[in-house]
Design a protein around this motif. Structure first.
Motif, mmCIF file in Angstrom:
data_model
loop_
_atom_site.group_PDB
_atom_site.id
_atom_site.type_symbol
_atom_site.label_atom_id
_atom_site.label_comp_id
_atom_site.label_asym_id
_atom_site.label_seq_id
_atom_site.Cartn_x
_atom_site.Cartn_y
_atom_site.Cartn_z
ATOM 1 N N THR A 175 -6.012 13.054 4.259
ATOM 2 C CA THR A 175 -7.019 12.718 5.257
ATOM 3 C C THR A 175 -7.811 13.938 5.710
ATOM 4 N N THR A 235 -3.421 8.055 -2.696
ATOM 5 C CA THR A 235 -4.439 7.154 -2.160
ATOM 6 C C THR A 235 -5.570 6.952 -3.167
ATOM 7 N N ALA A 286 0.841 -1.203 0.000
ATOM 8 C CA ALA A 286 0.000 0.000 0.000
ATOM 9 C C ALA A 286 0.872 1.247 0.000
ATOM 10 N N MET A 287 1.935 1.207 0.790
ATOM 11 C CA MET A 287 2.824 2.364 0.848
ATOM 12 C C MET A 287 3.435 2.638 -0.518
ATOM 13 N N LYS A 343 -10.955 0.764 2.631
ATOM 14 C CA LYS A 343 -9.781 1.518 2.204
ATOM 15 C C LYS A 343 -9.339 2.485 3.304
ATOM 16 N N ASP A 344 -10.322 3.172 3.850
ATOM 17 C CA ASP A 344 -10.014 4.118 4.917
ATOM 18 C C ASP A 344 -9.290 3.447 6.080
ATOM 19 N N PHE A 378 -5.665 2.666 5.356
ATOM 20 C CA PHE A 378 -4.783 3.830 5.428
ATOM 21 C C PHE A 378 -4.608 4.289 6.876
ATOM 22 N N THR A 398 -5.101 4.339 -5.893
ATOM 23 C CA THR A 398 -4.658 3.021 -5.447
ATOM 24 C C THR A 398 -5.880 2.176 -5.139
ATOM 25 N N VAL A 447 0.788 4.141 -2.776
ATOM 26 C CA VAL A 447 0.448 5.512 -2.417
ATOM 27 C C VAL A 447 1.543 6.462 -2.889
ATOM 28 N N LEU A 458 -0.636 10.695 3.115
ATOM 29 C CA LEU A 458 -1.803 10.228 3.865
ATOM 30 C C LEU A 458 -2.312 11.311 4.808
ATOM 31 N N LEU A 461 -2.011 2.174 8.257
ATOM 32 C CA LEU A 461 -0.704 2.613 7.752
ATOM 33 C C LEU A 461 -0.188 3.794 8.574
ATOM 34 N N ILE A 462 -1.060 4.749 8.791
ATOM 35 C CA ILE A 462 -0.665 5.926 9.569
ATOM 36 C C ILE A 462 -0.229 5.520 10.973
#
Lengths: 226, 226
Positions: free
Chosen positions: A132, A46, A37-38, A72-73, A76, A49, A41, A128, A79-80
DNA sequence: AGTCCACTCGCTTGTTTCGAGCAAGCTAGT
DNA sequence: ACTAGCTTGCTCGAAACAAGCGAGTGGACT
């Protein structure tokens, strides 16, 4: 374009049985997907992707990312969280038990270090962060929470600096903290938009020096020691 | 939730014939749609805004936004352009023929004015600004162009200030410009994430004063008038 | 000058493609 | 045989595009 080679899926057919627990297995696939994902992105943001791409780039199926993260949210958000964890670790390693102005400078340097070693990582993280800001309330609240934490951390260093008499006692820690975090976020933002135009390290040092010139006790208004 | 009442479509059956050119007609519908898009972005972010909603909220059909702007990205790019235009007008009205430190202060105040009068507008604009940073290269280049223009404008004021001897001649205009724009973008960013936590106006004034304390000629290090 | 036709162009509707998200199913280890 | 990680099937909705519709306009012919 990221080469869409499928990574070898978790080598289950290994000769000496890896003997993994369930939690370990999911941790592996989750990790692979977050990594994928990273990368995506970084390349496309985002927006462009898809969860399908994430799953497949990680070496799994179309649907796994969806299945694991739910949406998806949430992927991410996850990830954050990972980013933040790592950042916090890096930062506290360099700040250690320092306080006041010393801690502030250490934090500043930790950013530069982290930046030099993991610029892709940081890049993805802040993409991200910035994307956001226009999202749902839930997401935005988490973001606000993070920002607040940064501001409070800086404000604490400033307060300590006042107590240690390296910073003028007329200074308002929360205002200075806001100035610093604002500068930092804005610098990163412009760097994201145009990496070539921004000299990250020297800009941070410049700002640090200018700030100390204003808030530091007069005999403290010196260049940071290397 | 935005009330989804359809606005009256351009009253073609008016009694006294409006006698519009083609360009005027499209300008009207485009304007309505951009307005609708802004309202929707404010409410739900770009992500959760559909072209269908934009068209229908503006009083037209499902497909018009798509038809006119070609794609979601282009619609938002158009919105940004409109914003920028208006911003530039507002700003140059207040800066006028001022130069140097005076121009800088005027620009600073124009931001505050614009903010107080059109905070929704600004909000939507910067949501777009920040979300664009992770988008396609084309978009990012436009953004980078904008950022560069801001930095150059500020740098010019600083240079003029040096020439007018209100700003120290040791100051590097481009570095100071970067500091200012960074602070500004970062401040807006944190404000977007959590409007209640950020006192926009006083933060800008604080920062201005701190900056002048560093870069201004010693007798200039005074509070801005009013 | 008045009538009519063809054309333009703003807008709508039909349709395809693709992603998100969910549910049911499959299969390798225990 | 059961569990749990993973896959496949499917539905819904959005983007994007193409084809179509219809009101207004200009030009031609009378």
């Amino acid at each position: 374009m990221v080469q869409m080679r499928r990574l070898k899926p978790a080598s289950r057919a290994s000769n000496k049985a890896p003997r993994l627990t369930q939690a370990e297995r999911t941790a592996i696939s989750d990790g692979r997907m977050l990594e994928a994902a990273m990368a995506l992105v970084l390349e496309r943001g985002t927006h462009n992707t898809t969860l399908r791409e994430v799953g497949e780039l990680a070496g799994y199926s179309r649907g796994l990312a969806s299945n694991r993260f739910g949406s998806k949210d949430e992927l991410f958000a996850e990830l954050i969280d990972v980013f933040n964890e790592r950042w916090k670790k890096e930062s506290s390693a360099l700040v250690g038990s320092k306080t006041g102005l010393e801690a502030f400078d250490a934090a500043n340097e930790s950013i530069i270090d982290f930046m030099n070693d993991n610029s892709d990582y940081i890049r993805a993280m802040f993409i991200l962060y910035y994307e956001t800001v226009g999202s749902s309330t839930v997401m935005r609240e988490r973001l606000a929470e993070q920002h607040g934490a940064y501001r409070r951390a800086i404000a604490r260093y400033i307060s300590q600096g006042i107590a240690e008499q390296t910073i003028k006692r007329t200074v308002d820690p929360t205002r200075v903290a806001l100035q610093y975090t604002s500068f930092f976020f804005g610098l990163v933002y412009q760097w994201l938009a145009n990496p070539d135009a921004i000299e990250f390290e020297s800009a941070l040092h410049d700002f640090r020096d200018a700030m100390i010139q204003v808030i530091g006790e007069t005999d403290m208004a010196v260049r940071r020691s290397a």
